[in-house]
Design an enzyme around this catalytic site. Structure first.
Site, PDB file in Angstrom:
ATOM      1  N   HIS A 272      -6.358  -8.139  12.397  1.00  0.00           N
ATOM      2  CA  HIS A 272      -5.145  -7.314  12.417  1.00  0.00           C
ATOM      3  C   HIS A 272      -4.872  -6.910  13.862  1.00  0.00           C
ATOM      4  O   HIS A 272      -5.776  -6.465  14.556  1.00  0.00           O
ATOM      5  CB  HIS A 272      -5.365  -6.074  11.542  1.00  0.00           C
TER       6      HIS A 272
ATOM      7  N   ASP B 265      12.642  23.576  -1.165  1.00  0.00           N
ATOM      8  CA  ASP B 265      13.477  22.918  -2.168  1.00  0.00           C
ATOM      9  C   ASP B 265      14.966  22.883  -1.831  1.00  0.00           C
ATOM     10  O   ASP B 265      15.753  22.404  -2.650  1.00  0.00           O
ATOM     11  CB  ASP B 265      13.323  23.638  -3.516  1.00  0.00           C
TER      12      ASP B 265
ATOM     13  N   LYS C 150       0.840  -1.204   0.000  1.00  0.00           N
ATOM     14  CA  LYS C 150       0.000   0.000   0.000  1.00  0.00           C
ATOM     15  C   LYS C 150       0.876   1.256   0.000  1.00  0.00           C
ATOM     16  O   LYS C 150       2.093   1.171   0.279  1.00  0.00           O
ATOM     17  CB  LYS C 150      -0.922  -0.019   1.229  1.00  0.00           C
TER      18      LYS C 150
ATOM     19  N   ARG D  49       0.825 -11.326   6.541  1.00  0.00           N
ATOM     20  CA  ARG D  49       0.852 -10.108   5.722  1.00  0.00           C
ATOM     21  C   ARG D  49       2.080  -9.287   6.101  1.00  0.00           C
ATOM     22  O   ARG D  49       2.103  -8.610   7.127  1.00  0.00           O
ATOM     23  CB  ARG D  49      -0.430  -9.291   5.953  1.00  0.00           C
TER      24      ARG D  49
ATOM     25  N   ARG E 199     -11.311  -0.741  14.217  1.00  0.00           N
ATOM     26  CA  ARG E 199     -11.146   0.006  12.969  1.00  0.00           C
ATOM     27  C   ARG E 199     -12.158  -0.503  11.955  1.00  0.00           C
ATOM     28  O   ARG E 199     -13.161   0.138  11.699  1.00  0.00           O
ATOM     29  CB  ARG E 199      -9.695  -0.167  12.482  1.00  0.00           C
TER      30      ARG E 199
ATOM     31  N   CYS F 135      13.879  24.511   3.743  1.00  0.00           N
ATOM     32  CA  CYS F 135      12.960  25.208   2.835  1.00  0.00           C
ATOM     33  C   CYS F 135      12.224  24.187   1.971  1.00  0.00           C
ATOM     34  O   CYS F 135      12.434  22.987   2.091  1.00  0.00           O
ATOM     35  CB  CYS F 135      13.729  26.172   1.933  1.00  0.00           C
TER      36      CYS F 135
ATOM     37  N   TYR G  15      15.199  31.025   6.361  1.00  0.00           N
ATOM     38  CA  TYR G  15      14.019  31.808   6.762  1.00  0.00           C
ATOM     39  C   TYR G  15      13.992  32.048   8.270  1.00  0.00           C
ATOM     40  O   TYR G  15      14.256  31.138   9.057  1.00  0.00           O
ATOM     41  CB  TYR G  15      12.738  31.050   6.393  1.00  0.00           C
TER      42      TYR G  15
END
Ligand SMILES: *Cc1c(COP(=O)(O)O)cnc(C)c1O
Length: 405
Positions: A188, A339, A54, A245, A158, A337, A290
């Site tokens: 689970h 990037d 997933k 699993r 759940r 930042c 910043y």
């Protein structure tokens, strides 16, 4: 069909330098195979594995990992969280069963049934709608039924039916539907990743008791009983049943600090690489990034790394994280930042523009694990791995035949 790049290990360095110098996530498929085979060996031959891929394979790429694992004969199939994830796998040619672990909406049922995708079921209206979808397809000439896995809630609160009289009624109803095939029943664990496994053991017993009860009442054997996740594969192999699993361990990460580290051998799968793009010398008293949250307290050499939270590299590493340069730790100074971010290389004299930077992984004797970066950034390791996003190119390492089980 989704494209991805697979290269030999010897070609990695050149690839990182030349093809994706800004940033690249390297995913070691040989390590993935090692981890899967290691779990399989520990569980024993009769227990199949379901590969949980997933969230695009915990961020590392569901399609290449599914292609790799589909060839392993002890792998029953794959599990995803959503139908869209399952469709991507089918479109990429995955033939083995795909199980969807979460709720699926009735609008998708015809397509799921047609594509051999198994929904988890726990609501009566799902049984009705799936039976109807399969009936319609049969009227159209398809010779199929809808395979389903019944989810049992033993303590997650759940999804799932309760292991009680109401739950038994649900199983009876499912088994009675003409166009459904009850292929599996599963639960689970909420607490399998703790040092004290008493809760998980109790939950396993109540699941096993419930399955025994409904099988007796209905005189059937539901083919696939499954309850184990990665943590229980490691510390409760007796919970393997017909299938386990495996999730986080496929990707070479540990479910928690408390799971045993010496029972099942796993290798890290992912590493994250970049390069120094700029180095400058700054006087004492110069603010960095910043908000000027960091001010140099000495004459400093500061390197800029062209990666940021826009890549999923956590902004919460501001002033806390570090990277590896020439096998040494270079601390992050000031805010990360979108990037770019800055690191201190004052004490790494050999550091120069263009040099390799390891954000996650090994560099000579130093290692930054996802777990450690998770801790530093106040994140969960599962989360950090998923967060490295699609702006970051991936490359897959696979040396055919190199691995021996
Ligand atoms: C995510 C998930 C798993 C895999 O969990 P790991 O801790 O990564 O092994 C297994 N089963 C279900 C139902 C899940 O949602």
């Amino acid at each position: 069909m989704e494209e991805y790049t697979v290269i030999d290990r010897e070609k990695l360095e050149n690839y990182l330098n030349v093809v994706h110098p800004r940033v690249c996530e390297a995913v070691d498929l040989d390590a993935v195979l090692f981890n899967m085979r290691s779990m399989h060996r520990s569980l024993g031959e009769p227990t199949k594995l379901c590969a949980v891929i997933k969230t695009d394979g915990y961020g590392m790429g569901a399609v290449p990992i599914a292609h790799l694992l589909e060839k392993e004969d002890y792998v029953w199939g794959m599990a995803t969280a959503t139908c869209e994830e399952a469709y991507i796998l089918r479109e990429s040619g995955i033939k083995k069963p795909i199980l969807i672990l979460g709720y699926t909406f009735p609008e998708t049922y015809e397509e799921l049934v047609l594509k051999g995708i198994r929904p988890a079921v726990f609501r009566f209206d799902q049984l009705e709608a799936l039976d109807e979808a399969a009936a319609k397809l049969r009227r159209e000439g398809y010779d199929i039924t809808a395979p389903i896995h019944i989810a049992v809630d033993t303590g997650m609160s759940r999804i799932g039916i309760k292991p009680d009289d109401g739950g038994a009624e649900f199983v009876r109803e499912a088994l009675g539907k003409e166009n459904l095939t009850v292929e599996g029943i599963f639960t689970h664990f909420a607490r399998a990743d703790e040092a004290d496994l008493s809760d998980a053991r109790n939950k396993k017993s109540s699941f096993a008791d419930f399955v025994e009860r409904v099988e007796k009442e209905n005189r059937v054997r539901i083919p696939i009983h499954h309850c184990a996740n990665s943590a229980s594969i490691i510390d409760m192999p007796e919970a393997g049943m017909d299938m386990a699993r495996a999730g986080i361990t496929i990707y070479g990460m540990w479910p928690s600090d408390e799971t045993s580290k010496n029972k099942v051998a796993i290798k890290p799968v992912m590493s994250l690489h970049s390069h120094i793009v700029f180095i400058k010398e700054l006087e004492k008293g110069t603010p960095i990034s910043y908000g000027g949250t960091y001010v140099t307290d000495r004459y400093s050499r500061i390197a800029t790394i062209p990666v940021g939270y826009g890549d999923g590299y956590p902004r919460s590493l501001s002033g806390k994280g570090y990277v590896l340069i020439h096998g040494k730790k270079a601390p992050i100074l000031g805010r990360v930042c979108m990037d770019q971010f800055m690191v201190d290389v004052t004490d790494i004299h050999e550091a120069a523009e263009g040099d390799d930077v390891t954000l996650i992984g090994r560099d000579y004797d130093e290692v930054i694990t996802i777990e450690e970066l998770g801790d530093l950034s106040g994140r969960f390791n599962y989360e950090l791995s998923c967060d490295i996003n699609h702006r970051v190119p991936r490359v897959y390492i696979h040396n055919e035949g190199e691995f021996q089980s």
